[in-house]
Write a protein that holds these residues in place. Structure first.
Motif, PDB file in Angstrom:
ATOM      1  N   HIS A  60      46.448  44.636  42.221  1.00 30.40           N
ATOM      2  CA  HIS A  60      45.903  45.366  41.076  1.00 30.40           C
ATOM      3  C   HIS A  60      45.147  46.626  41.513  1.00 30.40           C
ATOM      4  CE1 HIS A  60      47.127  42.327  38.308  1.00 30.40           C
ATOM      5  NE2 HIS A  60      46.269  41.409  38.728  1.00 30.40           N
ATOM      6  N   SER A  87      48.680  37.586  36.852  1.00 31.86           N
ATOM      7  CA  SER A  87      48.495  38.058  35.481  1.00 31.86           C
ATOM      8  C   SER A  87      47.969  39.479  35.489  1.00 31.86           C
ATOM      9  CB  SER A  87      47.511  37.147  34.738  1.00 31.86           C
ATOM     10  OG  SER A  87      47.993  35.823  34.680  1.00 31.86           O
ATOM     11  N   ALA A  88      48.405  40.276  34.511  1.00 29.79           N
ATOM     12  CA  ALA A  88      47.933  41.656  34.394  1.00 29.79           C
ATOM     13  C   ALA A  88      46.457  41.682  34.035  1.00 29.79           C
ATOM     14  CB  ALA A  88      48.742  42.397  33.342  1.00 29.79           C
ATOM     15  N   ARG A 133      46.896  46.166  31.762  1.00 30.27           N
ATOM     16  CA  ARG A 133      47.488  45.417  30.665  1.00 30.27           C
ATOM     17  C   ARG A 133      47.507  46.247  29.385  1.00 30.27           C
ATOM     18  NH1 ARG A 133      44.052  41.639  30.703  1.00 30.27           N
ATOM     19  NH2 ARG A 133      42.756  42.413  28.999  1.00 30.27           N
ATOM     20  N   ARG A 185      51.071  48.703  27.250  1.00 36.33           N
ATOM     21  CA  ARG A 185      51.581  48.388  25.921  1.00 36.33           C
ATOM     22  C   ARG A 185      52.396  49.554  25.363  1.00 36.33           C
ATOM     23  NH1 ARG A 185      45.941  45.939  23.390  1.00 36.33           N
ATOM     24  NH2 ARG A 185      45.907  44.009  24.615  1.00 36.33           N
TER      25      ARG A 185
END
Length: 356
Positions: free
Chosen positions: A199, A329-330, A335, A339
């Motif tokens: 990340h 997981s983002a 995250r 989108r």
């Protein structure tokens, strides 16, 4: 084995001109002071095999096995010192009850360097790491102290481990602005069971010129496939365990999800004719930010198996299966910004080519 995969095919370490092997030999397993390491004779067999095959990058720390690891390594370096890139670390306390025997401050930094030079029986350290951020020492004290060691010739390059990405970036900026020695290496936990560093830490390393050296690329042994659901534990230990299983239990990686991932690793290993350990190491090497995973072995057989990862080739489909099974997981803001609505607002609905 092709030349590009051989142990004596070297890579540059981050923004430096230093050439290092694609697997680094870890020595936390040298010495039996912690209850599960290799004795002097087995450590020599492991070291000789690594060096004879062209390996030149050895990782240790002032506190590993209470100093025994550095002392053993010092003896092994005799007659071969000039061809080996020695990396060691400071931060961890070595004198219980003395608050200044640990931390990132100048006092511990200097004491640790001097202790490492004595234990290694050498006059310089090629790569000197801050072992972990202590959340107390001012960043300028750290960077100026490291630069002073480089100017004194006791240390040639500096690196950092186990520190938040924003703090590493701050210290790298301080070094660049003030003409101090910059970090050239980032040592972090990275494996199929620990991918959260993708990340922030790995993108930061790529942007700022730090070569990534993953520690525990086998997830502390979980990815070897030797543990089962009977070993699941929620143990938490404040000290180094006298057993490898205890160390893994305290890492937090012994989970149901990790054991499910191991099944995927095992299946890929069967397809390639390799072992789960080799698949796990080969996967780590595929990340372009990675310079050299740190392999730790307690026996010559384990070392031989790890070195075999350099000859293993994963197909795109196999890598995709491993990626999917281990995907983290983002997190925010990634995250949110991924989108569709956010992407339309940023790019106005246009298709824009993205580069690394």
């Amino acid at each position: 084995m092709t030349l590009s995969n051989a142990l004596d095919h070297y890579r540059l370490l981050g923004r430096s001109g230093l050439r290092v092997s694609r697997l680094s030999l870890g020595t936390m397993t040298f010495g039996s002071d912690w209850g599960w390491g290799a004795d002097d004779a087995e450590a020599r067999r492991i070291f000789d095999t690594y060096v004879d095959r062209g390996g030149n990058f050895v990782d240790t720390s002032v506190n590993y096995t209470n100093g025994a690891a550095e002392r053993i390594l010092g003896g092994l370096l005799e007659g071969r010192r000039d061809r080996i890139v020695v990396a060691t670390k400071f931060t961890m306390a070595r004198d219980p009850g003395d608050p200044n025997s640990g931390g990132n401050h100048r006092m511990n930094m200097v004491r640790s360097v001097e202790a490492s030079l004595r234990q290694l029986d050498t006059d310089r350290i090629e790569l000197f790491y801050l072992h972990g951020w202590d959340f107390t020492t001012p960043p300028d004290e750290v960077m100026r102290g490291l630069d002073d060691l480089v100017r004194a010739g006791k240390v040639l390059y500096v690196g950092i481990c186990n520190t938040p990405a924003w703090r590493v970036a701050q210290m790298q900026a301080l070094a660049d602005l003030r003409g101090w020695s910059p970090f050239v290496a980032l040592q972090i936990e990275y494996s199929l069971v620990e991918r959260t560093v993708e990340h922030e830490l790995i993108p930061m390393a790529e942007a700022l010129g730090l070569g990534v050296l993953p520690w525990s690329p086998l997830g502390g042994g979980i990815l070897t496939g030797k543990y089962s659901r009977a070993d699941l534990s929620q143990a938490s230990e404040a000290s180094v365990s006298a057993s490898r299983k205890g160390v893994i239990a305290s890492s937090g990686h012994m989970t149901e999800r990790a054991l499910e991932l191991v099944e995927v690793v095992r299946a890929v290993a069967e397809e390639t004719g390799g072992t789960p350990s080799q698949v796990a190491l080969a996967w780590t090497l595929l990340n372009p930010a990675v310079v050299a995973p740190i392999m730790g072995a307690r026996t010559l057989a384990q070392a031989e198996e790890n070195l075999g990862a350099l000859a293993l080739t994963l197909t795109g489909e196999q890598r995709a299966r491993l990626d999917e099974a281990s995907a983290p997981s983002a997190i925010f803001p990634h995250r949110f910004m991924a989108r569709p609505m956010a992407q339309r607002l940023v790019f106005g609905g246009a298709q824009v080519e993205r580069r690394r």
